[in-house]
Enzyme design. Structure first.
Site, PDB file in Angstrom:
ATOM      1  N   TYR A 258     -75.542  50.610 -61.988  1.00 19.25           N
ATOM      2  CA  TYR A 258     -74.205  50.303 -62.051  1.00 19.25           C
ATOM      3  C   TYR A 258     -73.302  50.943 -61.200  1.00 19.25           C
ATOM      4  O   TYR A 258     -73.454  51.682 -60.568  1.00 19.25           O
ATOM      5  CB  TYR A 258     -73.683  50.293 -63.601  1.00 19.25           C
ATOM      6  CG  TYR A 258     -73.353  51.796 -64.256  1.00 19.25           C
ATOM      7  CD1 TYR A 258     -71.961  52.260 -64.044  1.00 19.25           C
ATOM      8  CD2 TYR A 258     -74.276  52.947 -64.310  1.00 19.25           C
ATOM      9  CE1 TYR A 258     -71.417  53.504 -64.317  1.00 19.25           C
ATOM     10  CE2 TYR A 258     -73.645  54.043 -64.554  1.00 19.25           C
ATOM     11  CZ  TYR A 258     -72.355  54.384 -64.561  1.00 19.25           C
ATOM     12  OH  TYR A 258     -71.998  55.843 -64.752  1.00 19.25           O
ATOM     13  N   CYS A 259     -71.971  50.333 -61.278  1.00 17.54           N
ATOM     14  CA  CYS A 259     -70.811  50.734 -60.346  1.00 17.54           C
ATOM     15  C   CYS A 259     -69.600  50.336 -61.005  1.00 17.54           C
ATOM     16  O   CYS A 259     -69.450  50.092 -62.268  1.00 17.54           O
ATOM     17  CB  CYS A 259     -70.985  50.166 -58.873  1.00 17.54           C
ATOM     18  SG  CYS A 259     -71.318  48.459 -58.873  1.00 17.54           S
ATOM     19  N   GLY A 260     -68.401  49.713 -60.397  1.00 20.19           N
ATOM     20  CA  GLY A 260     -67.241  49.246 -60.772  1.00 20.19           C
ATOM     21  C   GLY A 260     -67.451  47.808 -61.409  1.00 20.19           C
ATOM     22  O   GLY A 260     -67.169  47.491 -62.359  1.00 20.19           O
ATOM     23  N   GLU A 346     -64.468  46.989 -54.315  1.00 17.45           N
ATOM     24  CA  GLU A 346     -65.234  46.812 -55.533  1.00 17.45           C
ATOM     25  C   GLU A 346     -64.316  46.715 -56.536  1.00 17.45           C
ATOM     26  O   GLU A 346     -63.642  47.547 -56.783  1.00 17.45           O
ATOM     27  CB  GLU A 346     -66.186  48.021 -55.720  1.00 17.45           C
ATOM     28  CG  GLU A 346     -66.806  47.706 -56.979  1.00 17.45           C
ATOM     29  CD  GLU A 346     -68.330  47.975 -57.136  1.00 17.45           C
ATOM     30  OE1 GLU A 346     -68.812  47.714 -58.132  1.00 17.45           O
ATOM     31  OE2 GLU A 346     -68.983  48.477 -56.209  1.00 17.45           O
TER      32      GLU A 346
END
Length: 367
Positions: A258-260, A346
């Site tokens: 996951y990330c932003g 992002e």
């Protein structure tokens, strides 16, 4: 097909009628020789400055200069589900059929995607297309910067007209994406076989007590996508292997990335693919969706920081000093957290407070 060079850098082999295997990367030189045989997609996103929205589609940048013959891939309207309250969510099968038809792509096409940042946006298109069974998709290693650094030409203006096709035949493939219920369960009860991995830079993973909404999903570990790139913004499989080894990621595990907003996570999925770790899942909504639920916690700081600190030292905390060097990889900027909603490409950045996706650019809402 593209020669199988998994873990050995961008592919240089020929195309034939088979389904491509091995490395998902192609070099600028390879693309120069095969441009007439492939469909080239420009997945550029524009970062705003000053009073501009933080993000917008990159069509204006595309028209100022793109690889000859490229078609613009609109991540806002075509390669994302515009009905979702969260940015850049996986598009529907009908959307994929429609956008590939408009782009002149068929089941027999070979597609090469690039962007002008760190490659994470191109990787997102690559991951989405593969999730619908279209494997004949590759990413230009180093993006537009690699192309221009090689002295290759660009063209300006709108994309050249293409003949509309029937598009690809979407075949939904489970395992490419997961949602909030599974990630919540893994946060509450971590599973070594399904480690949750944050692809943001270390400072954004750690968070800041003075920045509401910053931090990471409890129980997750950190492997920053920017740190998998070399000083030219190209994938470095040896570096990625060192990061994975330092992190202690089990060989038999299926990480949930996951990330932003699902962009860096796709970039990390590509980096792991290049070292033979293709069995990963992307949390589609990432922190944009996690933060939207005020009942879900965010952790500030961590004992289990990440092997990145051991491998890449101080540069790893920003990704920028080490990964950048070109506008394309200010990419570390593109890639996450604090800069994410303001100077990074992002969505869902660290500055986003709980209950918001932090994506002021999304049209016509989410400011």
């Amino acid at each position: 097909m593209v020669t199988d060079t998994t873990g050995a850098g961008a592919a240089t082999g020929p195309i034939d009628g088979g389904v491509p295997t091995g490395s998902a990367l192609v070099s600028a030189d390879w693309l120069r020789h095969h441009a007439a045989e492939v469909v080239i997609l420009d997945a550029s996103i524009r970062r705003g400055t000053g009073d501009e929205p933080p993000f917008a589609d990159g069509r204006a940048d595309f028209e100022q200069g793109h690889i000859p013959g490229a078609r613009f891939a609109d991540l806002f309207r075509q390669f994302s589900d515009g009905t979702s309250p969260f940015p850049f969510m996986r598009p529907t099968a009908d959307q994929i059929r429609s956008v590939t038809a408009e782009s002149g792509i068929t089941d027999e096409s070979v597609v090469v995607v690039y962007d002008r940042l760190s490659g994470a946006w191109a990787a997102r298109v690559w991951w989405v297309l593969r999730s619908y069974g279209f494997e004949r998709t590759f990413v230009l290693d180093g993006g537009l910067t690699a192309w221009t650094d090689a002295g290759l030409p660009v063209e300006t203006g709108a994309a050249q007209p293409v003949s509309v096709t029937a598009g690809v035949t979407p075949r939904d493939r489970p395992g490419f994406f997961t949602g909030l219920p599974e990630v919540r369960a893994l946060s509450e009860q971590p599973d070594p076989a399904r480690p949750v991995v944050c692809a943001l830079r270390l400072p954004d993973y750690l968070g800041d007590p003075d920045r509401p909404g910053s931090g990471h999903i409890p129980g997750s570990i950190n492997l920053p996508y920017p740190d998998t790139l070399d000083e030219h913004g190209r994938h470095d499989p040896a570096r990625t292997r060192d990061l994975v080894a330092a992190l202690g990621l089990p060989d038999a595990s299926t990480p949930v990335l996951y990330c932003g907003g699902g962009i860096n996570a796709a970039g990390l999925a590509l980096a792991l693919h290049e070292i033979g770790r293709g069995d990963v899942t992307v949390f589609d909504g990432s922190l944009s969706e996690w933060r939207a639920d005020p009942t879900l916690p965010l952790q500030i700081g961590a004992a289990e920081l990440s092997g990145a600190a051991e491998v890449s030292g101080a540069a790893e905390v920003s990704g920028a000093a080490e990964v950048s060097g070109a506008a394309e990889v200010s990419g570390a900027a593109e890639l996450s957290g604090a800069a994410e909603p303001g100077g990074v490409a992002e969505p869902g950045g660290a500055a986003a407070p709980p209950g918001r996706d932090g994506c002021a650019h999304r049209e016509p809402q989410r400011s």
